[in-house]
Design a protein around this motif. Structure first.
Motif, PDB file in Angstrom:
ATOM      1  N   ALA A 136      48.693  58.633 -26.800  1.00 52.32           N
ATOM      2  CA  ALA A 136      49.978  58.900 -27.445  1.00 52.32           C
ATOM      3  C   ALA A 136      51.074  59.061 -26.401  1.00 52.32           C
ATOM      4  O   ALA A 136      50.822  59.507 -25.273  1.00 52.32           O
ATOM      5  CB  ALA A 136      49.885  60.151 -28.307  1.00 52.32           C
ATOM      6  N   ALA A 137      52.290  58.689 -26.784  1.00 53.48           N
ATOM      7  CA  ALA A 137      53.427  58.806 -25.876  1.00 53.48           C
ATOM      8  C   ALA A 137      53.588  60.244 -25.411  1.00 53.48           C
ATOM      9  O   ALA A 137      53.512  61.181 -26.212  1.00 53.48           O
ATOM     10  CB  ALA A 137      54.700  58.328 -26.568  1.00 53.48           C
ATOM     11  N   GLY A 138      53.789  60.417 -24.111  1.00 58.15           N
ATOM     12  CA  GLY A 138      53.958  61.754 -23.549  1.00 58.15           C
ATOM     13  C   GLY A 138      52.662  62.449 -23.213  1.00 58.15           C
ATOM     14  O   GLY A 138      52.679  63.538 -22.626  1.00 58.15           O
ATOM     15  N   GLY A 139      51.526  61.842 -23.564  1.00 59.16           N
ATOM     16  CA  GLY A 139      50.233  62.456 -23.301  1.00 59.16           C
ATOM     17  C   GLY A 139      49.680  62.050 -21.948  1.00 59.16           C
ATOM     18  O   GLY A 139      50.192  61.149 -21.283  1.00 59.16           O
ATOM     19  N   SER A 140      48.623  62.707 -21.519  1.00 58.39           N
ATOM     20  CA  SER A 140      47.946  62.365 -20.278  1.00 58.39           C
ATOM     21  C   SER A 140      46.468  62.711 -20.397  1.00 58.39           C
ATOM     22  O   SER A 140      46.094  63.604 -21.167  1.00 58.39           O
ATOM     23  CB  SER A 140      48.565  63.089 -19.079  1.00 58.39           C
ATOM     24  OG  SER A 140      48.395  64.484 -19.185  1.00 58.39           O
ATOM     25  N   VAL A 141      45.655  61.990 -19.657  1.00 55.90           N
ATOM     26  CA  VAL A 141      44.216  62.213 -19.662  1.00 55.90           C
ATOM     27  C   VAL A 141      43.733  62.152 -18.222  1.00 55.90           C
ATOM     28  O   VAL A 141      44.258  61.379 -17.418  1.00 55.90           O
ATOM     29  CB  VAL A 141      43.495  61.162 -20.547  1.00 55.90           C
ATOM     30  CG1 VAL A 141      43.860  59.743 -20.145  1.00 55.90           C
ATOM     31  CG2 VAL A 141      41.984  61.360 -20.514  1.00 55.90           C
ATOM     32  N   SER A 142      42.731  62.957 -17.890  1.00 52.35           N
ATOM     33  CA  SER A 142      42.209  62.992 -16.523  1.00 52.35           C
ATOM     34  C   SER A 142      40.733  62.633 -16.528  1.00 52.35           C
ATOM     35  O   SER A 142      39.987  62.996 -17.452  1.00 52.35           O
ATOM     36  CB  SER A 142      42.397  64.381 -15.900  1.00 52.35           C
ATOM     37  OG  SER A 142      43.768  64.668 -15.726  1.00 52.35           O
ATOM     38  N   PHE A 143      40.332  61.922 -15.470  1.00 50.35           N
ATOM     39  CA  PHE A 143      38.949  61.486 -15.319  1.00 50.35           C
ATOM     40  C   PHE A 143      38.413  61.990 -13.983  1.00 50.35           C
ATOM     41  O   PHE A 143      39.169  62.200 -13.036  1.00 50.35           O
ATOM     42  CB  PHE A 143      38.853  59.960 -15.363  1.00 50.35           C
ATOM     43  CG  PHE A 143      39.525  59.339 -16.563  1.00 50.35           C
ATOM     44  CD1 PHE A 143      38.889  59.293 -17.790  1.00 50.35           C
ATOM     45  CD2 PHE A 143      40.811  58.818 -16.464  1.00 50.35           C
ATOM     46  CE1 PHE A 143      39.516  58.740 -18.899  1.00 50.35           C
ATOM     47  CE2 PHE A 143      41.447  58.259 -17.555  1.00 50.35           C
ATOM     48  CZ  PHE A 143      40.793  58.212 -18.780  1.00 50.35           C
ATOM     49  N   ALA A 144      37.093  62.148 -13.912  1.00 48.97           N
ATOM     50  CA  ALA A 144      36.440  62.552 -12.671  1.00 48.97           C
ATOM     51  C   ALA A 144      35.345  61.558 -12.343  1.00 48.97           C
ATOM     52  O   ALA A 144      34.704  60.992 -13.242  1.00 48.97           O
ATOM     53  CB  ALA A 144      35.855  63.959 -12.805  1.00 48.97           C
ATOM     54  N   ASP A 145      35.140  61.292 -11.028  1.00 51.71           N
ATOM     55  CA  ASP A 145      34.025  60.449 -10.631  1.00 51.71           C
ATOM     56  C   ASP A 145      32.853  61.324 -10.196  1.00 51.71           C
ATOM     57  O   ASP A 145      32.915  62.565 -10.266  1.00 51.71           O
ATOM     58  CB  ASP A 145      34.443  59.458  -9.531  1.00 51.71           C
ATOM     59  CG  ASP A 145      34.817  60.145  -8.229  1.00 51.71           C
ATOM     60  OD1 ASP A 145      34.606  61.364  -8.092  1.00 51.71           O
ATOM     61  OD2 ASP A 145      35.334  59.448  -7.324  1.00 51.71           O
ATOM     62  N   ALA A 146      31.776  60.686  -9.742  1.00 45.88           N
ATOM     63  CA  ALA A 146      30.562  61.437  -9.405  1.00 45.88           C
ATOM     64  C   ALA A 146      30.756  62.366  -8.218  1.00 45.88           C
ATOM     65  O   ALA A 146      29.991  63.318  -8.042  1.00 45.88           O
ATOM     66  CB  ALA A 146      29.423  60.456  -9.120  1.00 45.88           C
ATOM     67  N   GLN A 147      31.779  62.101  -7.390  1.00 46.08           N
ATOM     68  CA  GLN A 147      32.043  62.950  -6.234  1.00 46.08           C
ATOM     69  C   GLN A 147      33.083  64.035  -6.518  1.00 46.08           C
ATOM     70  O   GLN A 147      33.470  64.776  -5.630  1.00 46.08           O
ATOM     71  CB  GLN A 147      32.511  62.095  -5.050  1.00 46.08           C
ATOM     72  CG  GLN A 147      31.417  61.244  -4.410  1.00 46.08           C
ATOM     73  CD  GLN A 147      31.090  60.013  -5.233  1.00 46.08           C
ATOM     74  OE1 GLN A 147      31.985  59.268  -5.625  1.00 46.08           O
ATOM     75  NE2 GLN A 147      29.812  59.802  -5.495  1.00 46.08           N
TER      76      GLN A 147
END
Length: 214
Positions: A136-147
């Motif tokens: 959605a507009a104005g939203g954000s999401v964060s991801f993590a890798d194995a490290q």
């Protein structure tokens, strides 16, 4: 004053009160000018993916092609700058005509040229990116890798972890991307987010994870 002159005078006054019929509608606002950024690719290895960035605002991944085009237009009078996110494994690529400013008339830019040749040393390095849709507009999401490295995306499209990985290193042979923070009011589901990238012929220099947010 005779009857005919009175009627003519009243008619003229009536037309004047209505604006005389000569008024025109206000002109529609001009559409803002913009330009798309595109160009050619030469010499890229058939099994390599090229990551290109425009002004740190949009990243695209292109493979087995001789041309590219960014999806997001650039506004008239705004600078653009096409750069490599990283050289594909086994390739040494250069960008020509990659920077400039979009003209005020918004004419498209199509003369950016990327030329690749075999690298003197073919290091086994690869990158991992996440292509987000439905955010959605104005939203954000964060991801993590194995490290434990974090990648934050604030718009739909491709984002790439800043770190590169090597299948020759124990932490780099296996990739595993997870959602560390979902957007407010949404949940993002990942696909193609875990696997092994080893030194066999199936090695690829770019892993594309997809995230669908709802």
């Amino acid at each position: 004053m005779n009857k005919f002159k009175v009627m003519a005078l009243l008619g003229a006054l009536s037309m004047a009160g209505c604006g005389g019929g000569g008024s025109t509608a206000p002109a529609a606002p001009a559409t803002p000018k913009s330009a798309t950024i595109s160009g050619s690719i030469a010499g890229l290895s058939a099994n390599s993916t090229l990551l290109l960035v425009n002004s740190n605002a949009e990243t695209i991944a292109v493979k087995a092609t001789t041309s590219f085009k960014f999806a997001n237009p650039v506004a008239a009078g705004t600078p653009y700058s096409v750069t490599l996110f990283a050289n594909p494994n086994g390739n040494d690529c250069k960008v020509a005509n990659g920077a400039g400013t979009v003209a005020q008339d918004g004419g498209d830019i199509s003369n950016v040229a990327v030329t690749c040749q075999p690298a003197a040393i073919g290091l086994l390095k690869y990158n991992v990116g996440v292509t987000v849709s439905g955010l959605a507009a104005g939203g954000s999401v964060s991801f993590a890798d194995a490290q434990g490295n974090i990648l934050k995306a604030s718009a739909n499209g491709l984002s790439v972890f800043a770190q590169s990985y090597s299948p020759l290193a124990v932490p780099g042979a296996n990739y595993n991307v997870t959602v560390s923070f979902n957007p407010t009011g949404q949940t993002c589901t990942l696909a193609n987010n875990a696997g092994t990238n080893d030194t066999t012929p199936s090695f690829t220099n770019f892993i594309n994870v997809t995230a669908t947010c709802k």
